[in-house]
Write a protein that holds these residues in place. Sequence first.
Motif, PDB file in Angstrom:
ATOM      1  N   GLY A  60      50.320  43.775  74.280  1.00 39.04           N
ATOM      2  CA  GLY A  60      49.498  44.593  72.682  1.00 39.04           C
ATOM      3  C   GLY A  60      49.967  43.310  71.730  1.00 39.04           C
ATOM      4  N   ARG A  63      54.746  40.961  73.896  1.00 37.63           N
ATOM      5  CA  ARG A  63      55.323  43.125  75.101  1.00 37.63           C
ATOM      6  C   ARG A  63      53.536  42.497  75.263  1.00 37.63           C
ATOM      7  NH1 ARG A  63      59.984  45.193  73.771  1.00 37.63           N
ATOM      8  NH2 ARG A  63      61.706  43.728  74.349  1.00 37.63           N
ATOM      9  N   ASP A  74      57.692  51.023  75.992  1.00 40.39           N
ATOM     10  CA  ASP A  74      58.444  50.029  74.312  1.00 40.39           C
ATOM     11  C   ASP A  74      57.773  50.666  72.983  1.00 40.39           C
ATOM     12  OD1 ASP A  74      55.810  49.081  72.389  1.00 40.39           O
ATOM     13  OD2 ASP A  74      56.232  47.527  73.634  1.00 40.39           O
ATOM     14  N   LEU A 125      53.713  51.329  72.033  1.00 41.38           N
ATOM     15  CA  LEU A 125      53.441  51.269  72.955  1.00 41.38           C
ATOM     16  C   LEU A 125      53.395  52.524  73.813  1.00 41.38           C
ATOM     17  CD1 LEU A 125      51.926  47.902  73.896  1.00 41.38           C
ATOM     18  CD2 LEU A 125      51.011  49.782  72.489  1.00 41.38           C
ATOM     19  N   ILE A 152      52.757  48.434  81.304  1.00 37.39           N
ATOM     20  CA  ILE A 152      53.148  48.857  79.988  1.00 37.39           C
ATOM     21  C   ILE A 152      51.527  48.288  79.435  1.00 37.39           C
ATOM     22  CG2 ILE A 152      53.674  49.037  77.891  1.00 37.39           C
ATOM     23  CD1 ILE A 152      57.029  48.218  79.230  1.00 37.39           C
ATOM     24  N   ASP A 153      50.668  49.782  79.075  1.00 35.05           N
ATOM     25  CA  ASP A 153      49.586  49.330  78.414  1.00 35.05           C
ATOM     26  C   ASP A 153      48.244  48.664  78.793  1.00 35.05           C
ATOM     27  OD1 ASP A 153      48.009  49.744  75.621  1.00 35.05           O
ATOM     28  OD2 ASP A 153      48.074  48.328  75.347  1.00 35.05           O
TER      29      ASP A 153
END
Length: 334
Positions: A18, A16, A160, A163, A131-132
């Motif tokens: 990160g 994912r 997430d 996150l 995401i992020d």
Amino acid sequence: MLGGLLPAATPWQAPRAGSPAGALTESLSAPASASSSGAGSAPSSASSPASPPAEVVEHAARQRPGYWTPERMARATPLGLLADTVDALLAPSAVPRKARQTHRPSARSAGARWPSAGKVARTTGRVFLTIDKTDFVCSATTVPSASRDLVVTAGHCLMDPLLGWAENWTFVPGYDAGGKPYGVYTARRMFVPSAWSKRGDDSYDVGMAALNTAGGRHVADAVGVQRIAFTSQRGRQVYAFGYPADPPYDGGELVYCSGKPKPDPHKQTMDHGLRCDMTAGSSGGPWLTGFDPRTGEGTVTSVSSFKYGDDMKTMYGPHFGPPIRALYTKASRA
């Protein structure tokens, strides 16, 4: 462990946002294996049947206008099922060079290109999200709602647990090799079960998004919807659809698997597993029961969620029981 795969009792997905690039890591949605212990370990989903949560978490979607250029869409990373190194971990005979093309749908398919048209080719679409600060792709499908703007997908395609929520969440129904024949629809509100948002429980890896109109038109008016049900008998024949984007697939075409799913043999989740070679990018794609290949219509009773590290050939999807009904009830009124 072999080649970085997680133990059989632990579901795993692609790294994912990160996570170390290219690493095979435990999914944030994965239930803890029997050997897991200590602070921070994910609670086992095996306990889920005792107290199924019904709380729903809602979020106002954030969009950057004009974010999804063709170049960004092409670079987006498949989110969810398999790691980038999966080809090296599978036996050569288990990896088709490309999605097989058949002249007509089969009741037993492990991952062929959908050979027909019908409603499913319009209602199923590709999802683009961030995401992020990392761009990803998933799959989703339209379902009925009062607003005529609702889609269902996997929970991990919306948020997430560590996150946070996705941004720039965009649905492209009927996506075909970069084509957007029915328009592009951005999310306005997103919903997941609290069991997913709080502890990443794979038994509740389901999410829904209420969309904005495109060109003044509601998505349901543009492509139609698939029925949805929450008390369907388990083990019935299903057809699963999605846009797998990790090799040997490229995310450009609608792919399907079909057969009769079986209970999770590891008893880590309440999910059922279907023989299916689809890879990352197919996350959130619909599982349709009572499906008519001639019309492309069926009833959504699950979505593609995860695979176990010791069994790349089986896709698992959560059961649509009362907690998912509660999710739908709230989302369908948005």
